[in-house]
Write a protein that holds these residues in place. Sequence first.
Motif, PDB file in Angstrom:
ATOM      1  N   MET A   1     -78.198  66.029 -34.133  1.00 32.82           N
ATOM      2  CA  MET A   1     -79.149  66.581 -33.840  1.00 32.82           C
ATOM      3  C   MET A   1     -79.627  67.112 -32.337  1.00 32.82           C
ATOM      4  O   MET A   1     -80.203  65.477 -31.532  1.00 32.82           O
ATOM      5  CB  MET A   1     -80.605  66.191 -34.324  1.00 32.82           C
ATOM      6  N   ASN A   2     -80.233  68.757 -32.157  1.00 32.30           N
ATOM      7  CA  ASN A   2     -80.048  68.109 -30.365  1.00 32.30           C
ATOM      8  C   ASN A   2     -81.967  67.688 -30.211  1.00 32.30           C
ATOM      9  O   ASN A   2     -82.266  67.952 -29.174  1.00 32.30           O
ATOM     10  CB  ASN A   2     -80.052  69.795 -30.619  1.00 32.30           C
ATOM     11  N   SER A   3     -83.079  68.285 -31.174  1.00 31.44           N
ATOM     12  CA  SER A   3     -84.424  68.002 -31.297  1.00 31.44           C
ATOM     13  C   SER A   3     -84.373  68.047 -32.108  1.00 31.44           C
ATOM     14  O   SER A   3     -84.388  68.048 -33.218  1.00 31.44           O
ATOM     15  CB  SER A   3     -84.464  69.286 -30.474  1.00 31.44           C
ATOM     16  N   PRO A   4     -86.017  67.177 -31.983  1.00 34.28           N
ATOM     17  CA  PRO A   4     -86.731  66.843 -33.296  1.00 34.28           C
ATOM     18  C   PRO A   4     -87.061  67.757 -34.178  1.00 34.28           C
ATOM     19  O   PRO A   4     -87.194  69.298 -33.412  1.00 34.28           O
ATOM     20  CB  PRO A   4     -88.262  66.648 -32.461  1.00 34.28           C
ATOM     21  N   ILE A   5     -87.116  68.208 -35.269  1.00 37.87           N
ATOM     22  CA  ILE A   5     -87.463  69.066 -36.642  1.00 37.87           C
ATOM     23  C   ILE A   5     -89.301  69.824 -35.953  1.00 37.87           C
ATOM     24  O   ILE A   5     -90.303  68.843 -35.591  1.00 37.87           O
ATOM     25  CB  ILE A   5     -88.214  68.565 -37.808  1.00 37.87           C
ATOM     26  N   MET A   6     -89.132  70.807 -35.624  1.00 34.51           N
ATOM     27  CA  MET A   6     -90.792  71.502 -35.539  1.00 34.51           C
ATOM     28  C   MET A   6     -91.339  71.805 -36.992  1.00 34.51           C
ATOM     29  O   MET A   6     -91.281  72.857 -37.573  1.00 34.51           O
ATOM     30  CB  MET A   6     -91.244  72.853 -34.756  1.00 34.51           C
ATOM     31  N   ILE A   7     -91.844  70.885 -37.136  1.00 36.03           N
ATOM     32  CA  ILE A   7     -93.343  71.421 -38.675  1.00 36.03           C
ATOM     33  C   ILE A   7     -94.690  72.473 -37.724  1.00 36.03           C
ATOM     34  O   ILE A   7     -95.245  71.934 -37.318  1.00 36.03           O
ATOM     35  CB  ILE A   7     -93.529  70.463 -38.783  1.00 36.03           C
ATOM     36  N   ALA A   8     -93.977  73.619 -38.160  1.00 38.80           N
ATOM     37  CA  ALA A   8     -95.053  74.311 -37.464  1.00 38.80           C
ATOM     38  C   ALA A   8     -96.482  74.901 -39.002  1.00 38.80           C
ATOM     39  O   ALA A   8     -95.871  75.580 -40.197  1.00 38.80           O
ATOM     40  CB  ALA A   8     -94.379  75.751 -37.506  1.00 38.80           C
ATOM     41  N   CYS A   9     -97.185  74.366 -38.083  1.00 34.69           N
ATOM     42  CA  CYS A   9     -98.459  73.532 -39.652  1.00 34.69           C
ATOM     43  C   CYS A   9     -99.643  74.249 -39.298  1.00 34.69           C
ATOM     44  O   CYS A   9    -100.531  74.843 -37.912  1.00 34.69           O
ATOM     45  CB  CYS A   9     -99.096  72.651 -39.351  1.00 34.69           C
TER      46      CYS A   9
ATOM     47  N   ILE B   1     -87.799  74.642 -37.625  1.00 34.70           N
ATOM     48  CA  ILE B   1     -88.773  74.467 -37.829  1.00 34.70           C
ATOM     49  C   ILE B   1     -89.227  74.794 -39.492  1.00 34.70           C
ATOM     50  O   ILE B   1     -88.859  75.690 -40.526  1.00 34.70           O
ATOM     51  CB  ILE B   1     -89.051  76.755 -37.549  1.00 34.70           C
ATOM     52  N   ARG B   2     -89.979  73.775 -39.954  1.00 34.32           N
ATOM     53  CA  ARG B   2     -90.242  73.975 -41.009  1.00 34.32           C
ATOM     54  C   ARG B   2     -91.933  74.548 -41.798  1.00 34.32           C
ATOM     55  O   ARG B   2     -93.049  74.643 -40.205  1.00 34.32           O
ATOM     56  CB  ARG B   2     -90.404  72.305 -41.603  1.00 34.32           C
ATOM     57  N   GLU B   3     -92.235  74.898 -42.644  1.00 33.08           N
ATOM     58  CA  GLU B   3     -93.654  75.403 -43.299  1.00 33.08           C
ATOM     59  C   GLU B   3     -94.220  74.430 -43.589  1.00 33.08           C
ATOM     60  O   GLU B   3     -94.213  73.740 -44.417  1.00 33.08           O
ATOM     61  CB  GLU B   3     -93.605  77.069 -43.843  1.00 33.08           C
ATOM     62  N   ALA B   4     -95.692  74.631 -43.136  1.00 31.22           N
ATOM     63  CA  ALA B   4     -96.802  73.689 -43.769  1.00 31.22           C
ATOM     64  C   ALA B   4     -97.979  73.894 -42.929  1.00 31.22           C
ATOM     65  O   ALA B   4     -98.766  75.088 -42.557  1.00 31.22           O
ATOM     66  CB  ALA B   4     -96.330  72.599 -43.477  1.00 31.22           C
TER      67      ALA B   4
ATOM     68  N   GLN C   1    -102.826  77.277 -48.781  1.00 30.74           N
ATOM     69  CA  GLN C   1    -101.167  77.267 -49.610  1.00 30.74           C
ATOM     70  C   GLN C   1    -100.146  76.429 -49.430  1.00 30.74           C
ATOM     71  O   GLN C   1    -100.512  74.777 -48.976  1.00 30.74           O
ATOM     72  CB  GLN C   1    -100.539  78.110 -48.346  1.00 30.74           C
ATOM     73  N   GLN C   2     -99.073  76.254 -49.670  1.00 31.75           N
ATOM     74  CA  GLN C   2     -98.527  75.092 -50.163  1.00 31.75           C
ATOM     75  C   GLN C   2     -97.362  75.388 -49.545  1.00 31.75           C
ATOM     76  O   GLN C   2     -96.667  76.991 -49.201  1.00 31.75           O
ATOM     77  CB  GLN C   2     -98.190  74.958 -51.712  1.00 31.75           C
ATOM     78  N   PRO C   3     -95.909  74.765 -48.853  1.00 29.19           N
ATOM     79  CA  PRO C   3     -96.145  73.624 -48.878  1.00 29.19           C
ATOM     80  C   PRO C   3     -97.146  72.352 -47.870  1.00 29.19           C
ATOM     81  O   PRO C   3     -97.868  73.079 -47.193  1.00 29.19           O
ATOM     82  CB  PRO C   3     -94.500  72.697 -48.085  1.00 29.19           C
ATOM     83  N   ASP C   4     -97.947  71.601 -48.333  1.00 29.59           N
ATOM     84  CA  ASP C   4     -98.702  70.686 -48.057  1.00 29.59           C
ATOM     85  C   ASP C   4     -98.199  69.908 -46.683  1.00 29.59           C
ATOM     86  O   ASP C   4     -96.856  69.415 -47.438  1.00 29.59           O
ATOM     87  CB  ASP C   4     -99.454  69.639 -48.866  1.00 29.59           C
ATOM     88  N   LEU C   5     -98.829  69.538 -45.675  1.00 33.17           N
ATOM     89  CA  LEU C   5     -98.210  69.113 -44.466  1.00 33.17           C
ATOM     90  C   LEU C   5     -97.969  67.328 -44.958  1.00 33.17           C
ATOM     91  O   LEU C   5     -97.312  66.651 -44.607  1.00 33.17           O
ATOM     92  CB  LEU C   5     -99.379  68.820 -43.974  1.00 33.17           C
ATOM     93  N   VAL C   6     -98.434  66.978 -45.722  1.00 30.15           N
ATOM     94  CA  VAL C   6     -98.460  65.468 -46.263  1.00 30.15           C
ATOM     95  C   VAL C   6     -97.219  65.324 -47.196  1.00 30.15           C
ATOM     96  O   VAL C   6     -96.244  64.747 -46.741  1.00 30.15           O
ATOM     97  CB  VAL C   6     -99.380  65.223 -46.823  1.00 30.15           C
ATOM     98  N   ASP C   7     -96.455  66.355 -47.570  1.00 31.48           N
ATOM     99  CA  ASP C   7     -95.771  65.984 -48.523  1.00 31.48           C
ATOM    100  C   ASP C   7     -94.219  66.278 -47.455  1.00 31.48           C
ATOM    101  O   ASP C   7     -93.572  66.063 -48.262  1.00 31.48           O
ATOM    102  CB  ASP C   7     -95.349  67.200 -49.453  1.00 31.48           C
ATOM    103  N   VAL C   8     -94.659  67.984 -47.173  1.00 31.18           N
ATOM    104  CA  VAL C   8     -93.303  67.756 -46.101  1.00 31.18           C
ATOM    105  C   VAL C   8     -93.204  66.980 -44.699  1.00 31.18           C
ATOM    106  O   VAL C   8     -91.562  66.883 -44.958  1.00 31.18           O
ATOM    107  CB  VAL C   8     -92.931  69.404 -45.624  1.00 31.18           C
ATOM    108  N   VAL C   9     -94.298  66.413 -43.971  1.00 34.75           N
ATOM    109  CA  VAL C   9     -93.403  65.137 -43.887  1.00 34.75           C
ATOM    110  C   VAL C   9     -92.632  64.571 -44.271  1.00 34.75           C
ATOM    111  O   VAL C   9     -92.195  63.146 -43.645  1.00 34.75           O
ATOM    112  CB  VAL C   9     -95.155  64.139 -42.946  1.00 34.75           C
ATOM    113  N   ALA C  10     -93.161  63.557 -45.333  1.00 32.13           N
ATOM    114  CA  ALA C  10     -92.990  62.993 -46.302  1.00 32.13           C
ATOM    115  C   ALA C  10     -91.486  63.001 -46.595  1.00 32.13           C
ATOM    116  O   ALA C  10     -91.059  62.128 -47.142  1.00 32.13           O
ATOM    117  CB  ALA C  10     -93.716  62.752 -47.647  1.00 32.13           C
ATOM    118  N   GLY C  11     -90.609  64.766 -46.785  1.00 33.23           N
ATOM    119  CA  GLY C  11     -89.834  64.660 -47.597  1.00 33.23           C
ATOM    120  C   GLY C  11     -88.812  65.096 -46.193  1.00 33.23           C
ATOM    121  O   GLY C  11     -87.570  65.222 -46.027  1.00 33.23           O
TER     122      GLY C  11
END
Length: 289
Positions: free
Chosen positions: A1-9, A38-41, A46-56
Amino acid sequence: MNSPIMIACAHGTSSTQGAAEVNALRDAIAALRPGLDIREAYVDVQQPDLVDVVAGLPEGESAVVVPLLLSVGYHVKVDIAKAVKSRPGSAAAAPLGPDPRLAALLDQRLREAGVTDRDVIVLAAAGSSNPRAAVSVEELLGQLQELRTNRMVAAYGASAKPSVPDAVTMLREELEGGAGAGESAGADDVGGRVVIASYLLAPGYFHDQLAKAGADVVTEPLLPSPVLAEIALERYDAAVAKAAETATETPTEAPSNEPAAAPTEARSDAQEGGFFKAVRRFVTKYFPR
């Protein structure tokens, strides 16, 4: 893994066009940084909810939540902070605003709408119950005032005062020589129009309300613009660099006779260690000494 995941919330919207603009913003971020996960939250609507994205998130993966929001408010200080706290090895970046580039983009929107120096401007933000949000908007207002000579005031769609309709009414009275007009207002019978500068990311409920506030002109939201993607990546990089600095400054503890950590604690330590390792790799790659 080159870099942390970005959750673009983002906040979330029921507007099809608004949702498309935010999705296009994520695509623009990905185009600027190929290979970044890059993950959607969302924090609302809208969905997916940020809490669920982080937990997953995958086991051992680190992440940075980048708020696709324009100021520090409830969603940043509560929703995003809570989600990050729930996941060891994650971090939160700063929101997109205030930033001088957003002021320049607002100036561009005003010019596109044909606004002249004789017009008066309401800088319209969504509003928040967190007072720090208003401070952010006032800072952005100051940056915009450095670019234009117009009489300007900040106003809000909800949770803060003045409201956008109240600000429009006040400025119209000034233009017409009514209550509050005069040299101290800086707009004594100038014969201009009342303009709302939409300090909103994309079309949606709040932008729709601006058309009902009684102004002569309402500018388009900030999106689409490549500036937002550039700022989002800078916020991400700054959060990663800060985490790397924190990891570097953390002193090495002397050997201890304390019993070994419980399994859950050990797992958290491993997640945090994974985050810092990912951060170091990222910094080495993108910020070579």
